[in-house]
Design a protein around this motif. Structure first.
Motif, PDB file in Angstrom:
ATOM      1  N   GLY A  20      -7.589 -24.669 -15.919  1.00 31.01           N
ATOM      2  CA  GLY A  20      -6.500 -23.733 -15.701  1.00 31.01           C
ATOM      3  C   GLY A  20      -6.485 -22.984 -14.397  1.00 31.01           C
ATOM      4  O   GLY A  20      -5.690 -22.065 -14.240  1.00 31.01           O
ATOM      5  N   GLN A  21      -7.361 -23.319 -13.476  1.00 36.73           N
ATOM      6  CA  GLN A  21      -7.486 -22.512 -12.263  1.00 36.73           C
ATOM      7  C   GLN A  21      -6.223 -22.498 -11.425  1.00 36.73           C
ATOM      8  O   GLN A  21      -5.456 -23.451 -11.487  1.00 36.73           O
ATOM      9  CB  GLN A  21      -8.674 -22.980 -11.449  1.00 36.73           C
ATOM     10  N   PRO A  22      -6.046 -21.406 -10.688  1.00 36.86           N
ATOM     11  CA  PRO A  22      -6.873 -20.206 -10.604  1.00 36.86           C
ATOM     12  C   PRO A  22      -6.672 -19.330 -11.839  1.00 36.86           C
ATOM     13  O   PRO A  22      -5.588 -19.300 -12.423  1.00 36.86           O
ATOM     14  CB  PRO A  22      -6.364 -19.498  -9.345  1.00 36.86           C
ATOM     15  N   LEU A  23      -7.729 -18.640 -12.234  1.00 35.00           N
ATOM     16  CA  LEU A  23      -7.684 -17.771 -13.413  1.00 35.00           C
ATOM     17  C   LEU A  23      -8.311 -16.424 -13.088  1.00 35.00           C
ATOM     18  O   LEU A  23      -9.307 -16.357 -12.374  1.00 35.00           O
ATOM     19  CB  LEU A  23      -8.456 -18.391 -14.574  1.00 35.00           C
ATOM     20  N   THR A  24      -7.740 -15.386 -13.668  1.00 35.26           N
ATOM     21  CA  THR A  24      -8.350 -14.066 -13.525  1.00 35.26           C
ATOM     22  C   THR A  24      -9.526 -13.963 -14.481  1.00 35.26           C
ATOM     23  O   THR A  24      -9.619 -14.718 -15.457  1.00 35.26           O
ATOM     24  CB  THR A  24      -7.345 -12.942 -13.860  1.00 35.26           C
ATOM     25  N   ALA A  25     -10.393 -13.017 -14.220  1.00 33.81           N
ATOM     26  CA  ALA A  25     -11.523 -12.784 -15.118  1.00 33.81           C
ATOM     27  C   ALA A  25     -11.014 -12.501 -16.527  1.00 33.81           C
ATOM     28  O   ALA A  25     -11.572 -13.001 -17.510  1.00 33.81           O
ATOM     29  CB  ALA A  25     -12.378 -11.625 -14.608  1.00 33.81           C
ATOM     30  N   GLN A  26      -9.923 -11.723 -16.645  1.00 34.12           N
ATOM     31  CA  GLN A  26      -9.372 -11.396 -17.956  1.00 34.12           C
ATOM     32  C   GLN A  26      -8.887 -12.641 -18.691  1.00 34.12           C
ATOM     33  O   GLN A  26      -9.072 -12.762 -19.904  1.00 34.12           O
ATOM     34  CB  GLN A  26      -8.211 -10.382 -17.817  1.00 34.12           C
ATOM     35  N   GLU A  27      -8.280 -13.568 -17.970  1.00 32.30           N
ATOM     36  CA  GLU A  27      -7.811 -14.814 -18.590  1.00 32.30           C
ATOM     37  C   GLU A  27      -8.986 -15.665 -19.069  1.00 32.30           C
ATOM     38  O   GLU A  27      -8.943 -16.260 -20.149  1.00 32.30           O
ATOM     39  CB  GLU A  27      -6.955 -15.615 -17.607  1.00 32.30           C
ATOM     40  N   ILE A  28     -10.036 -15.703 -18.269  1.00 30.80           N
ATOM     41  CA  ILE A  28     -11.229 -16.466 -18.649  1.00 30.80           C
ATOM     42  C   ILE A  28     -11.878 -15.842 -19.877  1.00 30.80           C
ATOM     43  O   ILE A  28     -12.234 -16.550 -20.830  1.00 30.80           O
ATOM     44  CB  ILE A  28     -12.222 -16.540 -17.464  1.00 30.80           C
ATOM     45  N   VAL A  29     -12.010 -14.525 -19.877  1.00 34.45           N
ATOM     46  CA  VAL A  29     -12.596 -13.818 -21.020  1.00 34.45           C
ATOM     47  C   VAL A  29     -11.753 -14.070 -22.269  1.00 34.45           C
ATOM     48  O   VAL A  29     -12.292 -14.375 -23.343  1.00 34.45           O
ATOM     49  CB  VAL A  29     -12.727 -12.307 -20.727  1.00 34.45           C
TER      50      VAL A  29
END
Length: 123
Positions: A20-29
């Motif tokens: 899914g990149q680019p991803l924010t830290a919040q999206e990854i979490v």
């Protein structure tokens, strides 16, 4: 990518990023929290480790961190496969292939693809 070892948990993180990149830290979490019982702090620690290992890169956008892979999935798979082959099968691909063919359910499509690859190797 230099010789870097990625743990099983880090593979889970990287698969989310590669998909899914680019991803924010919040999206990854959010994605990993839905798949695992990991705390957000644990996931952020793994992101930090992967940046330190130079597998990930990030940029700060305001108060958000946006992550991208520095390493291609194919390069990481190749490296992990080589390490597994060396460690478990003493660098011998024949026994590895025989093991997986004997102990894995293969579809007709899988068998056809393996035949094609083997025919190619014979030429």
């Amino acid at each position: 990518m230099s010789q870097v070892s990625i743990s099983d948990a880090e593979w889970q993180v990287m698969n989310v990023i590669w998909d899914g990149q680019p991803l924010t830290a919040q999206e990854i979490v959010a994605s990993l929290s839905a798949q695992t019982d990991w705390a957000p702090a644990t996931i952020k620690t793994m992101l930090h480790r992967l940046v330190k290992k130079e597998v990930l890169t990030f940029e700060q956008q305001g108060n958000r961190y946006v992550y991208r892979s520095r390493a291609k999935r194919s390069a990481c798979v190749k490296q992990a496969s080589r390490a597994f082959l060396d460690r478990v099968f003493e660098s011998e691909p024949g026994p590895l292939l025989a093991h997986f063919m004997q102990h894995t359910k293969l579809s007709a499509q899988d068998i056809a693809e393996l035949r094609r690859i083997l025919d190619e190797k014979e030429r």
